[in-house]
Write a protein that holds these residues in place. Structure first.
Motif, PDB file in Angstrom:
ATOM      1  N   HIS A  93       0.868  -1.178   0.000  1.00  0.00           N
ATOM      2  CA  HIS A  93       0.000   0.000   0.000  1.00  0.00           C
ATOM      3  C   HIS A  93       0.904   1.226   0.000  1.00  0.00           C
ATOM      4  N   HIS A  95       1.273   5.662   1.216  1.00  0.00           N
ATOM      5  CA  HIS A  95       0.834   6.832   1.985  1.00  0.00           C
ATOM      6  C   HIS A  95       1.192   8.039   1.115  1.00  0.00           C
ATOM      7  N   PHE A 130      -0.471 -14.117   9.286  1.00  0.00           N
ATOM      8  CA  PHE A 130      -0.174 -12.687   9.484  1.00  0.00           C
ATOM      9  C   PHE A 130      -0.747 -12.230  10.833  1.00  0.00           C
ATOM     10  N   LEU A 197       3.714  -0.786  13.410  1.00  0.00           N
ATOM     11  CA  LEU A 197       2.743  -0.400  12.383  1.00  0.00           C
ATOM     12  C   LEU A 197       2.503   1.096  12.529  1.00  0.00           C
ATOM     13  N   THR A 198       2.227   1.775  11.429  1.00  0.00           N
ATOM     14  CA  THR A 198       1.974   3.230  11.532  1.00  0.00           C
ATOM     15  C   THR A 198       0.480   3.536  11.570  1.00  0.00           C
ATOM     16  N   THR A 199      -0.363   2.471  11.583  1.00  0.00           N
ATOM     17  CA  THR A 199      -1.796   2.682  11.810  1.00  0.00           C
ATOM     18  C   THR A 199      -2.241   1.700  12.885  1.00  0.00           C
TER      19      THR A 199
END
Ligand SMILES: C[C@@H](CNC(=O)c1ccc(S(N)(=O)=O)cc1)Cn1ccc2ccccc21
Ligand SMILES: [Zn+2]
Length: 261
Positions: A93, A95, A130, A197-199
């Protein structure tokens, strides 16, 4: 596409995760300062093997758009570099910002890029899925590639052309035979550090591998990313999907290592 399909319906209570994060000590993203990074001559070259036949679909999850991969076998893998195990590609994905002046999550000596690609892998040597790996300190490895505005990226165009079909949150479209290796810079140099994780759930389970060199995409290609929406088709207010990056986090007592001197 195990890594995000199942997750869509499994909102585990994050506060029970062993890697609780409020006030965490290894949060991402960060600013990488050349002065503070340390060349580690023991770092191995990255071994990246992606099979385009594992690419399955694109999904707008209301935060970014995910290109998902069949991660039921070790067909698309990452190993080497700082990693002790083999990791399986499950999705990538991006950003990006509302303008080319902002967009990336990591920065290099404060330099922002208009967008940042994240190739997300989980440790298939030690964990079964995962979802299990996301809770472990060595569970995930994310390869980050900066995007800069320049010449049109021919390999990206197939992805750009599919985006209008996933304009709204929760839309999915089939997307196959795409090899994300085309999105990697030719230069092998990278930085690496332990982060998160950044979210949400922001779990501290990520070995970050940040490529030193950006890849070029055209202004018009990036503009199509901004035509996506955070909102689903049935919401009256349509919000443009931009600025989906997290603010930078304190380095705390971490060292950023470089594969190059
Ligand atoms: C992981 C979340 C889904 N999030 C991700 O998979 C993800 C992947 C990469 C990044 S980044 N930008 O750092 O590369 C960010 C998020 C699902 N989920 C939500 C709660 C939760 C609890 C247990 C297991 C899964 C759970
Ligand atoms: Zn990301």
């Amino acid at each position: 596409a195990g890594c995000s399909y199942k997750l869509r319906h499994q909102l585990h209570p994050v506060w029970q995760s062993p890697l609780s994060v409020p006030g965490g000590r290894r949060q991402s993203p960060i600013n990488i300062t050349l002065r503070d990074s340390l060349h580690d001559p023991h770092l191995k070259p990255l071994k990246i093997r992606y099979d385009p036949n594992t690419c399955t679909q694109i999904w707008n999850n209301g935060y970014s758009f995910l290109v998902e991969f069949d991660d039921s076998t070790d067909k698309s893998t990452l190993s080497g570099g700082p990693l002790l195990n083999q990791y399986r590609l499950c999705q990538f994905h991006f950003h990006w910002g509302e303008s080319n002046a902002v967009g990336s999550e990591h920065t290099i000596d404060g330099t922002l890029f208009p967008a940042e690609l994240h190739l997300v892998h989980w440790n298939s040597s030690k964990y079964k899925s995962f979802e299990e790996a996301v809770m472990e300190g060595d569970g995930l490895a994310v390869v980050a590639v900066f995007l800069k505005i320049g010449k049109r990226h021919e390999g990206l165009q197939k992805l750009v052309d599919a985006l209008p079909a996933v304009r709204h949150k929760d839309s999915v479209v089939e997307f196959t035979s795409f090899n994300p290796s085309c999105l990697l810079p030719t230069c092998l140099d990278y930085w690496t550090y332990s982060g998160s994780l950044t979210t949400p759930p922001l779990t501290e389970s990520v070995a970050w591998i940040i490529k030193k060199r950006p890849v070029e995409v055209s202004h018009d290609q990036l503009a199509v990313f901004r035509s996506l929406l955070f909102t689903s088709a049935d919401e009256e207010e349509q919000k443009s999907m931009v600025n989906n990056f997290r603010l930078q986090q304190p380095l705390m007592n971490r060292t950023v290592r470089s594969s190059f001197s």
